[in-house]
Write a protein that holds these residues in place. Structure first.
Motif, mmCIF file in Angstrom:
data_model
loop_
_atom_site.group_PDB
_atom_site.id
_atom_site.type_symbol
_atom_site.label_atom_id
_atom_site.label_comp_id
_atom_site.label_asym_id
_atom_site.label_seq_id
_atom_site.Cartn_x
_atom_site.Cartn_y
_atom_site.Cartn_z
ATOM 1 N N UNK A 93 8.503 -1.765 9.462
ATOM 2 C CA UNK A 93 8.416 -0.655 8.512
ATOM 3 C C UNK A 93 7.996 -1.257 7.179
ATOM 4 N N UNK A 94 6.869 -0.811 6.653
ATOM 5 C CA UNK A 94 6.330 -1.439 5.453
ATOM 6 C C UNK A 94 6.066 -0.396 4.368
ATOM 7 N N UNK A 95 6.759 -0.557 3.259
ATOM 8 C CA UNK A 95 6.702 0.423 2.177
ATOM 9 C C UNK A 95 5.408 0.270 1.384
ATOM 10 N N UNK A 96 4.903 1.394 0.895
ATOM 11 C CA UNK A 96 3.756 1.377 -0.001
ATOM 12 C C UNK A 96 4.126 0.593 -1.259
ATOM 13 N N UNK A 97 3.203 -0.201 -1.806
ATOM 14 C CA UNK A 97 3.548 -1.079 -2.932
ATOM 15 C C UNK A 97 4.142 -0.317 -4.116
ATOM 16 N N UNK A 132 -6.380 0.847 -3.452
ATOM 17 C CA UNK A 132 -5.507 -0.324 -3.456
ATOM 18 C C UNK A 132 -4.457 -0.252 -2.360
ATOM 19 N N UNK A 133 -3.886 0.939 -2.152
ATOM 20 C CA UNK A 133 -2.908 1.128 -1.068
ATOM 21 C C UNK A 133 -3.571 0.877 0.285
ATOM 22 N N UNK A 134 -4.782 1.415 0.455
ATOM 23 C CA UNK A 134 -5.520 1.202 1.697
ATOM 24 C C UNK A 134 -5.770 -0.289 1.935
ATOM 25 N N UNK A 135 -6.241 -1.000 0.914
ATOM 26 C CA UNK A 135 -6.558 -2.421 1.076
ATOM 27 C C UNK A 135 -5.299 -3.243 1.355
#
Length: 294
Positions: A103-107, A116-119
């Motif tokens: 599970x990885x949170x958006x920065x 930036x979120x996509x990259x």
């Protein structure tokens, strides 16, 4: 990813009164979830107070949960950061053999653009050995991962399999459900709108309140998945006040107060979090007593 359908819980890290990790309490909490119908466990999420745990404590928490679970339920590991390279490094060096997904949170804090979120997640998807559950929680990250970004990632990377959607916006959730790829899973990250999301086509929840009432909340989700609407809403309205209460003065202070009422652990939290006040503690105690004696 059938193992991610239903009710997952974001496990707390129980502390003793001296603020050290309470291993025995953590074992009790894991068994309490398993014995009462939870479908999978999430390790080192926000509710675990991961930001206040040392590297050694994180390893202790992981190993305690893995050992206590003993292969009975799927495990999901929280691996997130506002430093993309840090996530990549962890995924490339950690033994993930005990886990079904990450599970990885958006920065958070950096406030990246949608590109930036996509990259960020593109870089993670290219190295992750496990399926990835994206985690959108604008109230903590200060940026909202829009449905268009989520669907772009889901279409381009087969190992991006789900999202924990915690914007608290049912319209946004429905947009995701409507436009997602066929096998991509939309998981509620907001306890209060879990049932509406499930009825709209979501697959379940990663929950906080379900830790305290695992039998009731997981049954509500199962009823919702089977479209037994009236029965599901009966449980929703039974638990709705407790959902408001556990977040009233911060998470996980509220859910830890429930655990104290249940005799599972102390209610200790680490600074900068503080315990709930006496009024809320009393209200939670009486709510727990009422539900458990029904």
């Amino acid at each position: 990813m059938q193992s991610l359908i239903g009710t997952g819980v974001a496990l707390v890290t129980p502390f003793k009164k001296d603020f050290s990790v309470d291993v025995e309490a953590l074992k009790r909490i894991v068994n309490f979830q398993i014995d009462n119908g939870i479908d999978y466990l999430v390790v080192l999420g926000t509710t675990a107070e991961t930001a206040t745990l040392s590297k050694q404590e994180k390893e202790l928490v992981i190993q305690t949960i893995v050992d206590s679970n003993n292969g009975r339920l799927p495990l999901v590991l929280g691996v997130g950061s506002n430093n993309t390279q840090e996530v990549i490094d962890e995924l490339q060096t950690r033994n993930l053999s005990d886990f079904t997904a990450i599970l990885s949170v958006s920065p958070y804090y950096n406030k990246p653009t949608q590109e930036g979120i996509y990259q960020h997640f593109k870089a993670i998807a290219e190295v992750s050995p496990l399926p990835i559950i994206l985690y959108n929680v604008p109230g903590r990250t200060a940026s909202n991962m829009l449905p268009s970004t989520v669907i772009r990632l889901a279409n381009e990377f087969k190992n991006v399999v789900a999202i924990k959607e915690a914007a608290g916006d049912i319209v946004q959730a429905m947009t995701l459900i409507k436009n997602k790829p066929k096998d991509f899973l939309v998981i509620s990250g907001d306890d209060m709108i879990t049932l509406p999301m499930v009825l709209a086509g979501g697959v379940g929840v990663i929950s906080v309140i379900a830790e305290g009432f695992p039998k009731e909340f997981s049954e509500m989700v199962r009823l919702g998945l089977n479209k037994r609407v009236d029965e599901a809403y009966k449980i929703h309205y039974l638990l709705a006040d407790s959902i408001d209460m556990i977040f009233e003065q911060g998470n996980p202070a509220g859910i830890k107060e429930i655990f104290k009422s249940l005799g599972l652990s102390e209610n200790t939290v680490r600074l900068p979090l503080v315990n709930v006040n006496e009024d809320l503690a009393n209200r939670l105690y009486y709510f727990v007593d009422r539900v458990t004696n029904m």
